[in-house]
Enzyme design. Structure first.
Site: not given
Ligand SMILES: *Cc1c(COP(=O)(O)O)cnc(C)c1O
Length: 435
Positions: A146, A241, A269
């Protein structure tokens, strides 16, 4: 006595009148676990307190940002004064410079860093820049990874998209995702085939080096190293990511743990400490293609917001000056995994506890989980029984089989023991439900 949830139920009824599904992010609706959401009033340390006054030991940790626990004094100190200096200027501040310097120092691949407001924005912008830099259109992503909810990445995505059974969302034109090539996680052959089928056309490979949005599935070291090599051979931009793993698996993220540096990286995060923040960075020659130095456009009214930078910096400062946090998280993770495995054995349940550092997932599957296919074959009915029993016993785990559990530095041995006690009941309930 059963827990009272009347106030949460009333709030949810109200919420559904004004907010789609009553929530601002789908997983919060608790649909996958067959119950109603609890509404949170406040949090402190490892504890969440809901509107009915119930207390929970929290393993969601806001999906990762709260690595030091909730309302940590190190983050709040001086925050009121920071707010008093003004909430947003739309002009540069030295806090942004300090944040970029901090990230770049921790993460060598991030020679230049651009702040944005979410992880979604970070990955979306990184992809655009990789395409602009290479002059190629196609990207490779992996099943179950994701990367936020932007169009071209919402293909076979994990997390909420997995739980809701809409891996590909209506509203995303086929024309947009036709440039997204989906490969199998931990399967280097599938990537080689994709490169062979699209010679000279792949701008970027994006992945979570430790997948944490289809449950926790660590990337195999040879997979990560193989991707690095394939990208080198083909002039493809390798994007990690690290929105979850950054500053969590180590101060230098998954890149440090695996000893592989990407060409670009995305954060979110933890770097915001709970404020809405994201960032992307990478090699200087790539990052200089973004405006104003280059032709690739990307901007943000609130990007680098001074309050968000202040709080995020407080958290990074703390992590930098307290390296023992990472050893402690590692220990807690191992202790947690061992305790869960003991209980599984005690109850004769065949499930899999997968853990890497402070990230773990209990897969209700009777086989090791290394791919999206493995993950989706889990027994989500059994997971729902487990979740509801844990909740009733004061333990908040993620309301979906396909999310990580997050440990924070605030979690104590006593917290873990209380969690095991609840889990003992939850496993008994699962066994009873399975007949
Ligand atoms: C949470 C998450 C996102 C998206 O971040 P948001 O702040 O919710 O838009 C992208 N990549 C990973 C791996 C994530 O866990």
């Amino acid at each position: 006595m059963a827990m009272e949830h009347a106030a949460s139920r009333a709030a949810f009824d109200q919420a559904r009148q004004y907010i789609p599904g009553g929530v601002n992010s789908p997983v919060r609706a608790f649909r996958a676990v067959g119950t109603d959401p609890v509404f949170i009033r406040k949090a402190q340390g490892t504890r969440l307190f809901d509107l009915d006054g119930n207390e929970y030991i929290d393993y969601i940790c806001s999906w990762g940002p709260m690595i030091l626990g909730h309302a940590h004094p190190a983050l709040l100190e001086g925050a009121a004064e920071a707010m008093g200096r003004g909430l947003s200027f739309g002009l540069p501040t030295d806090l942004e410079v300090e944040m970029a310097r901090r990230i770049s120092t921790a993460y060598p691949a991030a020679q230049l860093v651009r702040m944005v407001n979410s992880g979604t924005e970070a990955t979306m912008s990184a992809i655009r820049l990789a395409r602009g830099f290479t002059g190629r259109d196609k990207i490779i992503k992996f099943e179950g990874c994701y990367h936020g909810h932007s169009d071209c990445l919402l293909v076979k995505a994990g997390s909420g998209a997995l739980t809701c059974g809409v891996p590909t969302s209506p509203g995303v034109p086929a024309d947009v995702v036709k440039h997204t090539v989906v490969c199998r996680y931990n399967d280097l052959e599938s990537v080689k085939e994709a490169f062979a089928a699209n010679p000279g056309q792949i701008a970027a490979v994006i992945l979570e080096p430790v997948a944490a949005n289809m449950g926790v599935i660590p990337g195999k070291p040879e997979f990560i190293a193989g991707l690095r090599q394939l990208c080198n051979e083909t002039g493809t931009v390798l994007i990690f990511d690290e929105v979850i793993t950054g500053f969590r698996l180590s101060y230098g993220g998954a890149a440090q743990v695996y000893g592989v540096q990407p060409d670009m990286v995305c954060f979110g995060k933890i770097i915001g400490g709970g404020m809405p923040v994201g960032a992307y960075g990478g090699r200087r020659e790539i990052m200089e293609c973004v405006a104003p130095t280059g032709p690739v456009y990307q901007a943000g009214t609130l990007s680098g917001n001074p309050l968000a930078m202040y709080i995020g910096l407080r958290q990074l400062d703390y992590l930098n000056t307290h390296p023992e946090v990472y050893a402690q998280l590692e220990q807690s993770g191992e202790k947690f995994a061992a305790g869960v495995r003991d209980l599984l054995q005690k109850h004769g349940l065949p499930y899999q506890l997968q853990q890497m550092g402070s990230l773990c997932t209990l897969f209700f599957a009777d086989h090791p989980v290394e791919s999206y296919e493995d993950a989706v074959s889990s027994d989500t009915e059994a997971f729902a029984v487990y979740f509801r029993t844990m909740l009733e016993n004061g333990i908040m785990v993620a309301p979906s089989q396909f999310e990580a559990m997050f440990l924070s530095a605030a979690h104590t041995d006593a917290d873990l023991e209380a969690t095991f006690a609840a889990m003992d009941k939850a496993f008994a309930a699962v066994k009873a439900a399975r007949g």
